[in-house]
Design a protein around this motif. Structure first.
Motif, PDB file in Angstrom:
ATOM      1  N   HIS A  67       0.834  -1.192   0.000  1.00 59.47           N
ATOM      2  CA  HIS A  67       0.000   0.000   0.000  1.00 59.47           C
ATOM      3  C   HIS A  67       0.873   1.248   0.000  1.00 59.47           C
ATOM      4  CE1 HIS A  67      -3.091  -2.861   1.539  1.00 59.47           C
ATOM      5  NE2 HIS A  67      -3.783  -2.219   0.618  1.00 59.47           N
ATOM      6  N   HIS A 187      -9.687   3.957  -3.967  1.00 54.99           N
ATOM      7  CA  HIS A 187      -9.838   2.636  -3.332  1.00 54.99           C
ATOM      8  C   HIS A 187      -9.966   2.768  -1.810  1.00 54.99           C
ATOM      9  CE1 HIS A 187      -6.841   0.382  -0.954  1.00 54.99           C
ATOM     10  NE2 HIS A 187      -7.536  -0.684  -1.273  1.00 54.99           N
ATOM     11  N   HIS A 191     -13.067   1.388   0.884  1.00 57.12           N
ATOM     12  CA  HIS A 191     -12.909   0.642   2.140  1.00 57.12           C
ATOM     13  C   HIS A 191     -13.647   1.347   3.281  1.00 57.12           C
ATOM     14  CE1 HIS A 191     -10.172  -2.726   1.413  1.00 57.12           C
ATOM     15  NE2 HIS A 191      -9.571  -1.977   0.513  1.00 57.12           N
ATOM     16  N   PHE A 213     -14.385  -7.660  -0.367  1.00 53.98           N
ATOM     17  CA  PHE A 213     -13.015  -7.177  -0.605  1.00 53.98           C
ATOM     18  C   PHE A 213     -12.550  -7.578  -2.002  1.00 53.98           C
ATOM     19  CE2 PHE A 213      -8.515  -8.156  -0.858  1.00 53.98           C
ATOM     20  CZ  PHE A 213      -7.884  -7.079  -0.269  1.00 53.98           C
ATOM     21  N   HIS A 216     -14.243  -5.599  -4.712  1.00 50.35           N
ATOM     22  CA  HIS A 216     -13.709  -4.236  -4.700  1.00 50.35           C
ATOM     23  C   HIS A 216     -12.350  -4.209  -5.403  1.00 50.35           C
ATOM     24  CE1 HIS A 216     -11.954  -0.523  -3.568  1.00 50.35           C
ATOM     25  NE2 HIS A 216     -11.444  -0.899  -2.419  1.00 50.35           N
ATOM     26  N   HIS A 217     -11.478  -5.114  -5.017  1.00 49.29           N
ATOM     27  CA  HIS A 217     -10.149  -5.092  -5.619  1.00 49.29           C
ATOM     28  C   HIS A 217     -10.170  -5.544  -7.075  1.00 49.29           C
ATOM     29  CE1 HIS A 217      -6.983  -3.485  -3.100  1.00 49.29           C
ATOM     30  NE2 HIS A 217      -7.833  -3.701  -2.107  1.00 49.29           N
TER      31      HIS A 217
HETATM   32 CU   LIG Z   1      -7.811  -2.562  -0.493  1.00 47.71          CU
END
Ligand SMILES: [Cu+2]
Length: 275
Positions: A67, A187, A191, A213, A216-217
């Protein structure tokens, strides 16, 4: 780690399509649910807890390498690739699906508490690895989460989901760093919006236990794919192409071509939100 049956070094299996979560046929939804349920029932490196645990808790593995750095997109592409392979080891026809969060609701296949057969919907909530929960309680300060994943979408005080314009602005960035920074920021908002006040998606330690998750990714991964198609030749800096993406046996360079990984996105050029 378990890497399943086929190697990504082996070329040219036919490309499979990841489809929008709002466009799946009932049969595709059933396959996806069966695959999630099957991996959730496995306690070893083929199972859901193993993959979910690679992102945050339990230690030692986590995604701090992935990240806020140029590895964000490649690391998560590898992550989704190996997780999808684990799903397909259980249900060969299953594929990941993507959540087009430009339409600001949780897709019905994830929101429904029960599947049409009356059983709990494995895309709605998943049990969190008890070892992860223990480690979170023991941390200083503690990171507390409930035993089953929950969401609190759009709770007061959370940022709104990215709009179509926000996405368009990100896609118009011309260099890799500007693009990945813009997309990672969008992104992050997803979350926080999904997790709300108490949901797991807002906590990096637990977010990947929530089945949404992965959708989303997959949307993030899809936007990278769209950006790649619109910016041919724009790549991560050559200095990182040979860098591996632990724990995955894959380098940054090996993530760049989704078709070499055997998949693509069914709506690959449309910029309109999926209704
Ligand atoms: Cu993420």
């Amino acid at each position: 780690m378990a890497v399943g049956t086929t190697s990504f070094h082996m070329a040219a299996s036919p490309v499979r399509w990841r489809r929008s979560a709002r466009r799946l046929t009932p049969g595709q939804v059933t396959l996806l649910r069966e695959a999630f349920s099957a991996t959730m029932a496995i306690g070893d490196e083929r199972g859901y807890n193993y993959f979910a645990g690679l992102h945050g808790l339990p230690r030692p593995m986590d995604c701090t390498v992935a990240h806020g750095r140029p590895f964000f997109l490649p690391w998560h592409r590898a992550y989704l690739y190996f997780f999808e392979r684990a799903l397909r080891d259980q249900v060969p026809e299953a594929t990941l699906t993507w959540w087009d969060w430009r339409t600001p609701t949780v897709p019905a296949i994830f929101a429904a508490e029960r599947s049409p057969d009356g059983r709990p919907n494995p895309l709605h909530s998943a049990p969190v690895d008890p070892v992860a929960l223990q480690q979170g309680e023991a941390a200083r300060p503690p990171v507390l989460a409930r035993r089953w994943t929950e969401r609190d979408p759009g709770a007061p005080g959370t940022p709104p989901l990215p709009t179509a314009q926000d996405v368009q602005n990100a896609l118009e960035q011309n260099d890799y760093f500007s693009f990945t920074d813009a997309l990672e920021e969008l992104h992050n908002r997803v979350h926080l919006w999904t997790g709300g006040r108490f949901g797991h998606m807002r906590l990096v330690e637990y977010s990947s236990f929530d089945p949404i998750f992965w959708a989303h990714h997959a949307m993030v991964d899809r936007l990278w794919r769209l950006w790649q198609l619109e910016h041919p030749g724009a790549r991560p800096p050559s200095s990182i192409l040979r860098t591996a993406l632990p724990p995955f046996p894959m380098t940054v360079e090996q993530t760049l071509d989704t078709t070499a990984l055997g998949y693509d996105y069914a709506v690959s050029t449309s910029s309109a939100p999926t209704p």
